[in-house]
Design a protein around this motif. Structure first.
Motif, PDB file in Angstrom:
ATOM      1  N   ARG A   1       2.009   9.668  -5.541  1.00 58.14           N
ATOM      2  CA  ARG A   1       2.541  10.977  -5.163  1.00 58.14           C
ATOM      3  C   ARG A   1       3.599  11.438  -6.164  1.00 58.14           C
ATOM      4  NH1 ARG A   1       5.909   9.855  -1.342  1.00 58.14           N
ATOM      5  NH2 ARG A   1       4.218   9.014  -0.076  1.00 58.14           N
TER       6      ARG A   1
ATOM      7  N   THR B   1       0.822  -1.211   0.000  1.00 57.11           N
ATOM      8  CA  THR B   1       0.000   0.000   0.000  1.00 57.11           C
ATOM      9  C   THR B   1       0.853   1.258   0.000  1.00 57.11           C
ATOM     10  OG1 THR B   1      -1.784  -1.149   1.162  1.00 57.11           O
ATOM     11  CG2 THR B   1      -1.789   1.256   1.267  1.00 57.11           C
TER      12      THR B   1
ATOM     13  N   ALA C   1       1.207   4.225  -2.874  1.00 53.98           N
ATOM     14  CA  ALA C   1       0.970   5.627  -2.506  1.00 53.98           C
ATOM     15  C   ALA C   1       2.155   6.498  -2.906  1.00 53.98           C
ATOM     16  CB  ALA C   1       0.700   5.727  -1.005  1.00 53.98           C
TER      17      ALA C   1
END
Length: 220
Positions: A216, A208, A212
């Motif tokens: 970003r 996860t 992420a």
């Protein structure tokens, strides 16, 4: 899903997102490989003749439907290829990445971190540098973290005596990616398992987090 941030070999696995490094020498079919693609001039490939072809490379790079440019960079172990030539072509690619509006580029760097930063400062590119197959020492790592860089690990995860492995504790998990590069002796699943163990994380938490990080990076 396991993101393989940098690979030259497709996994062909439903649970893997391949970020594929295109080899122009292999032809147009390369652009169809992987979920995401990057495109660059590798320092190992360079000859003086490349300087006469930069306008052609710029056209290809600007027109290519790829996520970013890379891998590109400087390698001091390439004794037959001058550092000055490598710096010229690297700076050229950074400026093309700026024209493309890329949010990041993928860096090949061997014993040339100062030269990489020197070229970055001279260029018009203001996005992030991601050092793939990272193997810098702790002081270098701390400096690159301050500069906002990211780091991708694969091979060095399995060499505890390497500089890159010893630098892992200095790198926030928010700046890390995992890769297989051109290796067949370990899988991306092995890399996730290894880093989760080193960072004392659940593997699902690591998956996860890396996704992420990727989201970003793409939106920076």
């Amino acid at each position: 899903m396991h993101l393989n941030f940098h690979t030259h070999i497709l996994s062909n696995h439903d649970e893997v997102i391949d970020f594929y490094s295109i080899d122009l020498k292999k032809g147009p079919a390369e652009f169809l490989k992987g979920k995401y693609q990057c495109l660059g001039i590798h320092p190992w490939d360079l000859t003086e003749e490349y300087l006469e072809k930069l306008s052609s490379f710029e056209y290809i790079m600007l027109e290519a439907d790829v996520l970013c440019l890379g891998e590109m960079g400087i390698d001091r172990t390439s004794k037959d290829i001058s550092i000055e030539l490598q710096k010229k072509v690297f700076l050229f690619q950074l400026n093309v990445a700026a024209k493309r509006g890329d949010s990041f580029v993928i860096i090949h760097c061997v014993k040339a971190y100062n030269e990489i930063i020197e070229c970055y400062k001279k260029s018009k590119f203001k996005g992030k540098l991601v050092f793939h197959d990272y193997n810098g020492d702790e002081n270098t790592t701390k400096d690159l973290i301050k500069r906002g860089c990211y780091f991708s690990y694969g091979n060095m995860l399995f060499f505890p005596n390497s500089k890159g492995y010893r630098s892992l504790n200095s790198i926030p998990i928010e700046r890390l990616f995992l890769e297989t590069d051109d290796h067949r002796r370990f899988s991306i699943f092995d890399a996730y398992e290894k880093l989760a163990s080193i960072k004392k994380l659940e593997e699902g938490e690591l998956i996860t987090q890396i996704l992420a990080n990727f989201d970003r990076l793409k939106s920076t």
